[in-house]
Every structure is written in C-alpha cells, then in structure tokens.
Motif scaffolding. Structure first.
Motif, short mmCIF file in Angstrom:
data_model
loop_
_atom_site.label_atom_id
_atom_site.label_comp_id
_atom_site.label_asym_id
_atom_site.label_seq_id
_atom_site.Cartn_x
_atom_site.Cartn_y
_atom_site.Cartn_z
N GLY A 45 -59.87 92.41 -8.88
CA GLY A 45 -60.38 92.76 -10.21
C GLY A 45 -60.83 94.21 -10.26
O GLY A 45 -60.46 95.03 -9.41
N GLU A 46 -61.66 94.51 -11.25
CA GLU A 46 -62.05 95.90 -11.48
C GLU A 46 -63.36 96.26 -10.77
O GLU A 46 -63.40 97.18 -9.95
N GLY A 47 -64.40 95.53 -11.12
CA GLY A 47 -65.70 95.82 -10.53
C GLY A 47 -66.71 94.81 -10.99
O GLY A 47 -66.47 94.10 -11.99
N PRO A 48 -67.83 94.70 -10.30
CA PRO A 48 -68.84 93.70 -10.66
C PRO A 48 -69.41 93.94 -12.06
O PRO A 48 -69.58 95.09 -12.47
N GLY A 49 -69.72 92.85 -12.75
CA GLY A 49 -70.47 92.92 -14.00
C GLY A 49 -71.92 92.56 -13.73
O GLY A 49 -72.36 92.51 -12.57
N GLU A 52 -72.42 89.40 -11.51
CA GLU A 52 -71.95 89.62 -10.15
C GLU A 52 -72.94 90.51 -9.39
O GLU A 52 -73.24 90.29 -8.22
N PRO A 58 -68.25 88.09 -6.39
CA PRO A 58 -67.30 88.51 -7.43
C PRO A 58 -66.98 87.39 -8.41
O PRO A 58 -66.96 86.20 -8.04
N PHE A 59 -66.75 87.76 -9.65
CA PHE A 59 -66.24 86.85 -10.66
C PHE A 59 -67.06 85.56 -10.76
O PHE A 59 -66.54 84.45 -10.60
N ASN A 85 -62.75 93.31 -5.62
CA ASN A 85 -62.71 94.24 -6.74
C ASN A 85 -62.37 95.65 -6.25
O ASN A 85 -62.54 95.96 -5.07
N HIS A 159 -56.41 90.93 -17.20
CA HIS A 159 -57.73 90.57 -16.67
C HIS A 159 -58.28 89.38 -17.46
O HIS A 159 -58.12 89.33 -18.68
N1 URA Z 1 -64.75 91.52 -13.69
C1 URA Z 1 -64.22 92.05 -12.57
O1 URA Z 1 -63.27 92.81 -12.62
N2 URA Z 1 -64.75 91.69 -11.42
C2 URA Z 1 -65.76 90.84 -11.30
O2 URA Z 1 -66.19 90.56 -10.17
C3 URA Z 1 -66.29 90.29 -12.48
C4 URA Z 1 -65.77 90.65 -13.67
#
Ligand code: URA
Length: 197
Positions: A45-49, A52, A58-59, A85, A159
């Motif tokens: 994925g992209e990065g923690p929200g 997270e 993650p996710f 991520n 995504h």
């Molecule tokens: N979106 C992401 O790309 N990664 C995460 O861990 C959570 C949401």
C-alpha cells in the motif's frame, strides 16, 4: 539477494529507529508491515493512516477491512500473505508521501520483498505502483496487466481506500484479483460465492 543476517525483525527494528525523513517527526509509531514470510503473495500500500499509526499495524482501518475481504475472496488472509507500505510512518493529514519520502523509505521495502520472496506482488494504488514500476506508470493505464520486478510478477490494482469512495471500480479490481488467483494456482470455483466483498 537477502543478506545472510537480514530478517523482517531487523527491518522492523531499523524502521522503528529511523529518522531519515520528515515523516518521522509526525508518527506515533512506525508501521513496518506484517504477515507470513516467505509468502507467495505480497501486497504493498501507500502508507499508514491514523488507525495504523495508532496500532502499529498496516491496513487496520476501513480500507484494511475491505482489503481483508478482498483477500478472503481469493482464499487468502494475513496468515499467508505479507502486507507492507511504501512509507512506514504516517504522512500528516494522510497526504500522499512525496517522491523523496518514498525513495528514502524504499530500501526497507526492498529488503522486505527479498525476505518475503513473493511470486506475485500486488501494488495497491498509484504510490506503490509508481515506486515499483517507475515514475511514469499511471495506475489507470497499468492496472489489470502483469508487469515484472526482476523475476517477480507485479499486478497493479486500485487502492481499497479508492474503492470505498467509488465502489463501482470493485468490478475491475475483482478481475485483477482473479488474475492473481489464477497465477498462484488458487481455485476460485465459479466465483459467485467470492464476489461479495
Ligand atoms: N492505506 C495504506 O496505503 N496503507 C495502510 O496501511 C492503510 C491505509
């Protein structure tokens, strides 16, 4: 090639100590990634929200719950895939990580890919797709087609956070996931029972 002494635990420890880019100053904690290793399937994925960042996993927010249902549809879960991520720290206000931040964090992801040693990588959304396939890869153009990263097959798809905003795109993502299942030899039956996510 994995260094003889490298491990996902070591990557996670180094991530936790990292302050190489500005994102480090915004995080509650780092989110290195989780799942099985080795694993035939890895998702990036992209990065923690926010959630997270709070949990260090993650996710785990709404997009993550959808991702879990997508995985279940191809008979997979967090015990047999690895999820990571591009960046391991939450960007402020959930903005897209800059190219500089993505590149700064990329050595961690490269080591995770080597350690997980997946046959198939699914890139979730534009940021992961651009990092793995090159800066000019447009998600709308490249999704649904097989690409390569060395000897690994890469399937870019939308995504899950985008699917929450535009559920009509699930139809395309389901096509992508079916291709992933076929490549991994996962039998899905006629699919009618699996499409419920
Ligand atoms: N979106 C992401 O790309 N990664 C995460 O861990 C959570 C949401």
């Amino acid at each position: 090639m994995v260094g003889a002494m490298d491990s996902l635990e070591l990557v996670a420890r180094e991530v936790a100590a990292c302050s190489a880019c500005a994102l480090a100053s915004y995080r509650t904690q780092t989110v290195p990634g989780e799942g099985a290793a080795p694993a035939s399937l890895m998702l990036i994925g992209e990065g923690p929200g926010r959630q997270e960042d709070a949990e260090g996993r993650p996710f785990v927010g709404a997009a993550g719950q959808l991702l879990d249902r997508m995985l279940a549809a191809i008979h997979r879960d967090r015990t047999n895939v690895y999820i990571a991520n591009v960046v391991k720290c939450r960007p402020p206000d959930n903005r897209t990580p800059s190219e500089e931040e993505a590149l700064c964090c990329a050595p961690f992801l490269s080591r995770q890919i080597a350690l997980v040693d997946p046959d198939v990588i699914v890139t979730l959304g534009a940021t992961a797709t651009r990092l793995l396939l090159g800066g000019d890869a447009r998600i709308t153009r490249v999704r649904g087609q097989w690409h390569t990263l060395g000897e690994r097959a890469v399937m870019p798809t939308f995504h899950p956070a985008f699917l929450l905003r535009d559920p009509r795109q699930k139809r395309l993502v389901w096509e992508d996931l079916q291709q992933v299942a076929a490549r991994l030899g996962i039998a899905l039956g006629d699919g009618s029972a699996d499409r419920g996510w």
